[in-house]
Write a protein that holds these residues in place. Sequence first.
Motif, PDB file in Angstrom:
ATOM      1  N   ARG A   1      52.598  47.430  42.022  1.00 37.73           N
ATOM      2  CA  ARG A   1      52.703  45.990  41.779  1.00 37.73           C
ATOM      3  C   ARG A   1      51.518  45.522  40.957  1.00 37.73           C
ATOM      4  NH1 ARG A   1      53.553  44.347  47.966  1.00 37.73           N
ATOM      5  NH2 ARG A   1      51.652  45.603  47.963  1.00 37.73           N
ATOM      6  N   ILE A   2      51.771  44.574  40.072  1.00 36.08           N
ATOM      7  CA  ILE A   2      50.721  43.939  39.280  1.00 36.08           C
ATOM      8  C   ILE A   2      50.105  42.837  40.134  1.00 36.08           C
ATOM      9  CG2 ILE A   2      50.215  42.630  37.176  1.00 36.08           C
ATOM     10  CD1 ILE A   2      51.133  45.518  36.631  1.00 36.08           C
ATOM     11  N   ILE A   3      48.773  42.755  40.133  1.00 40.80           N
ATOM     12  CA  ILE A   3      48.060  41.786  40.966  1.00 40.80           C
ATOM     13  C   ILE A   3      47.203  40.893  40.083  1.00 40.80           C
ATOM     14  CG2 ILE A   3      46.395  41.482  42.829  1.00 40.80           C
ATOM     15  CD1 ILE A   3      47.081  44.352  43.698  1.00 40.80           C
ATOM     16  N   ILE A   4      47.315  39.584  40.302  1.00 38.77           N
ATOM     17  CA  ILE A   4      46.408  38.619  39.670  1.00 38.77           C
ATOM     18  C   ILE A   4      45.873  37.697  40.752  1.00 38.77           C
ATOM     19  CG2 ILE A   4      47.655  38.654  37.469  1.00 38.77           C
ATOM     20  CD1 ILE A   4      48.585  35.710  38.264  1.00 38.77           C
ATOM     21  N   THR A   5      44.812  36.985  40.442  1.00 38.32           N
ATOM     22  CA  THR A   5      44.317  35.945  41.324  1.00 38.32           C
ATOM     23  C   THR A   5      44.135  34.672  40.512  1.00 38.32           C
ATOM     24  OG1 THR A   5      42.643  35.295  42.959  1.00 38.32           O
ATOM     25  CG2 THR A   5      41.873  36.522  41.042  1.00 38.32           C
ATOM     26  N   THR A   6      44.312  33.556  41.184  1.00 32.02           N
ATOM     27  CA  THR A   6      44.194  32.251  40.550  1.00 32.02           C
ATOM     28  C   THR A   6      43.931  31.215  41.634  1.00 32.02           C
ATOM     29  OG1 THR A   6      45.250  30.708  39.000  1.00 32.02           O
ATOM     30  CG2 THR A   6      46.676  31.723  40.656  1.00 32.02           C
ATOM     31  N   PHE A   7      43.652  30.006  41.231  1.00 35.49           N
ATOM     32  CA  PHE A   7      43.485  28.941  42.215  1.00 35.49           C
ATOM     33  C   PHE A   7      44.843  28.512  42.749  1.00 35.49           C
ATOM     34  CE2 PHE A   7      39.459  28.686  39.930  1.00 35.49           C
ATOM     35  CZ  PHE A   7      38.588  28.706  41.008  1.00 35.49           C
ATOM     36  N   ARG A   8      44.875  28.156  44.026  1.00 36.29           N
ATOM     37  CA  ARG A   8      46.119  27.779  44.695  1.00 36.29           C
ATOM     38  C   ARG A   8      46.814  26.602  44.027  1.00 36.29           C
ATOM     39  NH1 ARG A   8      45.468  28.417  51.158  1.00 36.29           N
ATOM     40  NH2 ARG A   8      44.567  30.510  51.108  1.00 36.29           N
ATOM     41  N   LYS A   9      46.039  25.717  43.408  1.00 34.85           N
ATOM     42  CA  LYS A   9      46.606  24.516  42.798  1.00 34.85           C
ATOM     43  C   LYS A   9      46.948  24.704  41.325  1.00 34.85           C
ATOM     44  CE  LYS A   9      44.406  21.351  46.008  1.00 34.85           C
ATOM     45  NZ  LYS A   9      43.568  20.159  46.171  1.00 34.85           N
ATOM     46  N   SER A  10      46.853  25.936  40.827  1.00 33.48           N
ATOM     47  CA  SER A  10      47.103  26.182  39.399  1.00 33.48           C
ATOM     48  C   SER A  10      48.575  25.974  39.057  1.00 33.48           C
ATOM     49  CB  SER A  10      46.680  27.596  39.015  1.00 33.48           C
ATOM     50  OG  SER A  10      47.562  28.544  39.586  1.00 33.48           O
ATOM     51  N   GLN A  11      48.830  25.729  37.796  1.00 34.11           N
ATOM     52  CA  GLN A  11      50.197  25.516  37.342  1.00 34.11           C
ATOM     53  C   GLN A  11      51.057  26.750  37.569  1.00 34.11           C
ATOM     54  OE1 GLN A  11      51.490  22.457  36.175  1.00 34.11           O
ATOM     55  NE2 GLN A  11      53.331  23.613  36.681  1.00 34.11           N
TER      56      GLN A  11
ATOM     57  N   ASN B   1      43.212  42.142  48.224  1.00 33.84           N
ATOM     58  CA  ASN B   1      43.946  42.423  46.993  1.00 33.84           C
ATOM     59  C   ASN B   1      43.113  42.196  45.744  1.00 33.84           C
ATOM     60  OD1 ASN B   1      46.936  43.193  47.381  1.00 33.84           O
ATOM     61  ND2 ASN B   1      46.550  41.648  48.960  1.00 33.84           N
ATOM     62  N   MET B   2      42.147  41.308  45.807  1.00 28.76           N
ATOM     63  CA  MET B   2      41.309  41.044  44.634  1.00 28.76           C
ATOM     64  C   MET B   2      40.507  42.272  44.225  1.00 28.76           C
ATOM     65  SD  MET B   2      40.060  37.109  45.141  1.00 28.76           S
ATOM     66  CE  MET B   2      38.860  37.211  43.837  1.00 28.76           C
ATOM     67  N   ARG B   3      40.284  43.177  45.143  1.00 28.36           N
ATOM     68  CA  ARG B   3      39.523  44.394  44.828  1.00 28.36           C
ATOM     69  C   ARG B   3      40.236  45.279  43.808  1.00 28.36           C
ATOM     70  NH1 ARG B   3      35.438  44.214  48.398  1.00 28.36           N
ATOM     71  NH2 ARG B   3      35.847  43.306  50.431  1.00 28.36           N
ATOM     72  N   HIS B   4      41.547  45.085  43.640  1.00 28.49           N
ATOM     73  CA  HIS B   4      42.317  45.873  42.680  1.00 28.49           C
ATOM     74  C   HIS B   4      42.214  45.329  41.255  1.00 28.49           C
ATOM     75  CE1 HIS B   4      44.383  48.292  45.694  1.00 28.49           C
ATOM     76  NE2 HIS B   4      44.617  47.193  46.376  1.00 28.49           N
ATOM     77  N   ILE B   5      41.762  44.100  41.106  1.00 19.43           N
ATOM     78  CA  ILE B   5      41.782  43.439  39.802  1.00 19.43           C
ATOM     79  C   ILE B   5      40.602  43.905  38.953  1.00 19.43           C
ATOM     80  CG2 ILE B   5      41.661  41.210  38.606  1.00 19.43           C
ATOM     81  CD1 ILE B   5      43.070  40.043  41.126  1.00 19.43           C
ATOM     82  N   ARG B   6      40.916  44.307  37.726  1.00 20.08           N
ATOM     83  CA  ARG B   6      39.882  44.716  36.776  1.00 20.08           C
ATOM     84  C   ARG B   6      39.281  43.462  36.161  1.00 20.08           C
ATOM     85  NH1 ARG B   6      44.434  47.339  34.581  1.00 20.08           N
ATOM     86  NH2 ARG B   6      44.950  48.893  36.095  1.00 20.08           N
ATOM     87  N   SER B   7      37.996  43.303  36.302  1.00 22.21           N
ATOM     88  CA  SER B   7      37.355  42.111  35.744  1.00 22.21           C
ATOM     89  C   SER B   7      35.901  42.432  35.456  1.00 22.21           C
ATOM     90  CB  SER B   7      37.441  40.943  36.737  1.00 22.21           C
ATOM     91  OG  SER B   7      36.596  41.177  37.840  1.00 22.21           O
ATOM     92  N   SER B   8      35.192  41.402  35.071  1.00 17.11           N
ATOM     93  CA  SER B   8      33.768  41.571  34.807  1.00 17.11           C
ATOM     94  C   SER B   8      32.982  41.725  36.095  1.00 17.11           C
ATOM     95  CB  SER B   8      33.257  40.352  34.044  1.00 17.11           C
ATOM     96  OG  SER B   8      33.409  39.203  34.867  1.00 17.11           O
ATOM     97  N   GLY B   9      33.659  41.628  37.213  1.00 13.63           N
ATOM     98  CA  GLY B   9      32.979  41.717  38.500  1.00 13.63           C
ATOM     99  C   GLY B   9      32.791  40.358  39.137  1.00 13.63           C
TER     100      GLY B   9
END
Length: 147
Positions: free
Chosen positions: A41-51, A96-104
């Motif tokens: 599964r593809i995982i993203i994170t965002t704010f709960r109130k996002s569009q 789940n956020m631990r799976h996301i590739r980011s700048s850290g």
Amino acid sequence: MTLEEIRQYLDEQRRIIVVTIGPDGMPHPVPMNYGIDHAGRIIITTFRKSQKILNLQRDPRATLLVESGDTYHALKSVILYADAEIILDPDRVAENMRHIRSSGLLKIPEGSEMEGQVRASMTKRAVVLFTPFKFVSWDHSKLGEHY
């Protein structure tokens, strides 16, 4: 691309375009850092109130796009048609956020003095798990001289 080639390609990339359907029926595309879990599964994170969260609450389908290449012969792309599951539980969000590739910046620095602040912010965040049900892909590097 084969399913194995798609998985390898997605593992190598960092950013995905997430397209949801906005309240006016128009596509709502946004670039996001992403990760992939053990189930594919593809995982993203965002704010709960996002569009995007509002859109997915209304219609849990999404189209995802990953593309790369600066010349015609280097173009590669995968389109994923997916069903979305929104995760709001702060512990599951953090897990789940631990799976996301980011700048850290999105990851919880375990054991640091900021861990408490980051954990507190989890109540404002959501994670979306996208389960793909259809793939479309292309890899122009396979064309060689024949195009």
